[in-house]
Design a protein around this motif. Structure first.
Motif, PDB file in Angstrom:
ATOM      1  N   ILE A 204       0.839  -1.204   0.000  1.00  0.00           N
ATOM      2  CA  ILE A 204       0.000   0.000   0.000  1.00  0.00           C
ATOM      3  C   ILE A 204       0.871   1.250   0.000  1.00  0.00           C
ATOM      4  CG2 ILE A 204      -1.746   1.275   1.305  1.00  0.00           C
ATOM      5  CD1 ILE A 204      -2.684  -1.418   2.434  1.00  0.00           C
ATOM      6  N   ALA A 205       0.523   2.213  -0.850  1.00  0.00           N
ATOM      7  CA  ALA A 205       1.296   3.449  -0.965  1.00  0.00           C
ATOM      8  C   ALA A 205       0.648   4.624  -0.245  1.00  0.00           C
ATOM      9  CB  ALA A 205       1.501   3.804  -2.436  1.00  0.00           C
ATOM     10  N   LYS A 206      -0.700   4.636  -0.172  1.00  0.00           N
ATOM     11  CA  LYS A 206      -1.422   5.807   0.327  1.00  0.00           C
ATOM     12  C   LYS A 206      -2.113   5.525   1.664  1.00  0.00           C
ATOM     13  CE  LYS A 206      -0.421   8.570  -3.082  1.00  0.00           C
ATOM     14  NZ  LYS A 206       0.390   9.788  -2.847  1.00  0.00           N
ATOM     15  N   TYR A 207      -2.171   6.541   2.495  1.00  0.00           N
ATOM     16  CA  TYR A 207      -2.715   6.410   3.847  1.00  0.00           C
ATOM     17  C   TYR A 207      -4.207   6.064   3.830  1.00  0.00           C
ATOM     18  CZ  TYR A 207      -3.138   7.482   8.855  1.00  0.00           C
ATOM     19  OH  TYR A 207      -3.344   7.422  10.213  1.00  0.00           O
ATOM     20  N   ASP A 208      -4.976   6.690   2.948  1.00  0.00           N
ATOM     21  CA  ASP A 208      -6.411   6.396   2.871  1.00  0.00           C
ATOM     22  C   ASP A 208      -6.645   4.932   2.522  1.00  0.00           C
ATOM     23  OD1 ASP A 208      -7.147   8.942   3.571  1.00  0.00           O
ATOM     24  OD2 ASP A 208      -7.516   9.626   1.518  1.00  0.00           O
ATOM     25  N   GLN A 209      -5.846   4.412   1.599  1.00  0.00           N
ATOM     26  CA  GLN A 209      -5.983   3.006   1.230  1.00  0.00           C
ATOM     27  C   GLN A 209      -5.605   2.106   2.408  1.00  0.00           C
ATOM     28  OE1 GLN A 209      -3.406   1.687  -1.928  1.00  0.00           O
ATOM     29  NE2 GLN A 209      -4.397  -0.323  -2.103  1.00  0.00           N
ATOM     30  N   TRP A 210      -4.578   2.506   3.142  1.00  0.00           N
ATOM     31  CA  TRP A 210      -4.175   1.745   4.335  1.00  0.00           C
ATOM     32  C   TRP A 210      -5.324   1.688   5.341  1.00  0.00           C
ATOM     33  CZ3 TRP A 210       0.475  -0.671   5.809  1.00  0.00           C
ATOM     34  CH2 TRP A 210       0.581  -1.012   7.161  1.00  0.00           C
ATOM     35  N   LYS A 211      -5.937   2.844   5.609  1.00  0.00           N
ATOM     36  CA  LYS A 211      -7.052   2.895   6.551  1.00  0.00           C
ATOM     37  C   LYS A 211      -8.207   2.009   6.097  1.00  0.00           C
ATOM     38  CE  LYS A 211      -6.433   7.558   8.467  1.00  0.00           C
ATOM     39  NZ  LYS A 211      -7.044   8.903   8.566  1.00  0.00           N
ATOM     40  N   ASN A 212      -8.563   2.114   4.841  1.00  0.00           N
ATOM     41  CA  ASN A 212      -9.674   1.316   4.314  1.00  0.00           C
ATOM     42  C   ASN A 212      -9.386  -0.172   4.442  1.00  0.00           C
ATOM     43  OD1 ASN A 212     -11.161   3.585   3.605  1.00  0.00           O
ATOM     44  ND2 ASN A 212     -10.355   3.656   1.520  1.00  0.00           N
ATOM     45  N   THR A 213      -8.150  -0.554   4.188  1.00  0.00           N
ATOM     46  CA  THR A 213      -7.769  -1.969   4.277  1.00  0.00           C
ATOM     47  C   THR A 213      -7.911  -2.475   5.707  1.00  0.00           C
ATOM     48  OG1 THR A 213      -6.226  -1.701   2.435  1.00  0.00           O
ATOM     49  CG2 THR A 213      -5.907  -3.623   3.854  1.00  0.00           C
TER      50      THR A 213
END
Length: 338
Positions: A204-213
């Motif tokens: 994962i590169a982006k923080y929003d994607q990390w949170k969603n995951t």
């Protein structure tokens, strides 16, 4: 009566002081060691291996450090940082150089291959030969390999859990080390089976994607999450997100037990722990190799060391939070953090 000291006398005194300090260093017989870090001193991995290097070499060498800071700086600045590190080397003319982690070896290894300066690397996840144009490394370069204990960690995770662990999510950022692990450990696969567990690996590169995951993990029937690296993640504007912010948010918001591969992720408001690698052990192994090179083995070929024993390290507060009671054979050999 006021006494006026002319500037030339002050300069003379300063030069005399530096001369005396230099003479004392020479009298002590200490060598000069330059440590070039891929990352930064406040990163716990670096702080721990720096401490190990100083503990081991301080009686034998004067140690200086250069931080490339490539976890926080964007990739387009990494070459500039490597150039600055090389300038520091040329200016300081050390007796030995220690290169910390993959980016330092990647950018500077080929340059040092053309010198006679003894070099010791540490924390290398890639095959070191991949950073050189030769099929073998020059004999004055050797070091310590870092091999995260991922498969063993998943196996132990199944042992220490009272409930079946059938599906595990492993998370990484997209930095140099993570990309190397994707190739070297997972061979480019995003899903594999370890023991009885189905393991999914996500980069994962982006923080929003990390949170969603993290927030969606339990809805996808995962039983546990293991943290890899998260130190190069950026926000929507491309700004670096502090790693402490990421792991604290993750620990607070996950609905699944959170384990780790590295000791720097374990602790209060962080991960539970597991079979982890730590920076001090890496630094100690590298410093021991450096000491051998400083003591008349500079031109001898030293085989790389694979420092991959790992330690069982757990956070007491996180064990309590997740109501995890470790089996007796884990309790006997574990190290506990707050």
């Amino acid at each position: 009566m006021a006494v006026t000291i002319k500037l030339p006398y002050i300069l003379y005194a300063v030069l005399l002081l530096f001369s005396l300090l230099s003479s004392q260093t020479l009298a002590d017989g200490k060598k000069q060691v330059l440590v070039i870090e891929s990352y930064h001193a406040s990163f716990k991995w670096d702080a721990d291996y720096r401490r190990a290097i100083e503990d081991t070499l301080q009686d034998h060498a004067v140690i200086t450090f250069f931080e490339m800071d490539t976890k926080r700086l964007p990739p387009n600045l990494h070459t500039k940082q490597a150039k600055a590190a090389w300038e520091r080397y040329l200016h300081s003319e050390p007796d030995l150089v220690i290169l910390g982690d993959d980016n330092a070896l990647k950018f500077l290894g080929p340059k040092f291959a053309k010198t006679r300066t003894p070099v010791v690397y540490l924390g290398i996840n890639n095959n070191p030969r991949n950073y050189f144009e030769y099929t073998f490394l020059p004999k004055h370069i050797s070091g310590v390999l870092e091999r995260p204990l991922m498969k063993r960690s998943v196996m132990y995770l199944q042992e220490m859990s009272e409930k079946p662990v059938e599906k595990v999510l492993i998370l990484f950022d997209t930095g140099t080390t993570s990309s190397t692990i994707a190739k070297e450990v997972f061979q480019g696969k995003s899903k594999l089976r370890i023991g009885s567990a189905e393991v999914h690996v996500k980069f994962i590169a982006k923080y929003d994607q990390w949170k969603n995951t993290i927030q969606q993990a339990s809805t996808k029937q995962f039983d546990a999450i293991i943290l890899g690296l998260y130190h190069t993640i950026t926000d929507a504007q491309g700004a670096h997100v502090p790693s402490k912010k990421i792991i604290n948010w993750t620990s607070k918001n996950t609905t699944l037990p959170l384990f780790a591969f590295w000791e720097f992720s374990v602790g209060q408001d962080m991960a539970i722990g597991g079979l982890v690698l730590d920076g001090y052990s890496q630094g100690k192994a590298a410093a021991n190799l450096a000491l051998r090179k400083l003591q008349n083995e500079a031109n001898r070929r030293l085989e790389p060391v694979q420092n991959n024993q790992g330690q069982f390290i757990f956070s007491r507060s996180q064990l309590q939070k997740w109501n995890i009671q470790l089996p007796a054979h884990f309790q006997d050999k574990a190290i506990y953090l707050p």
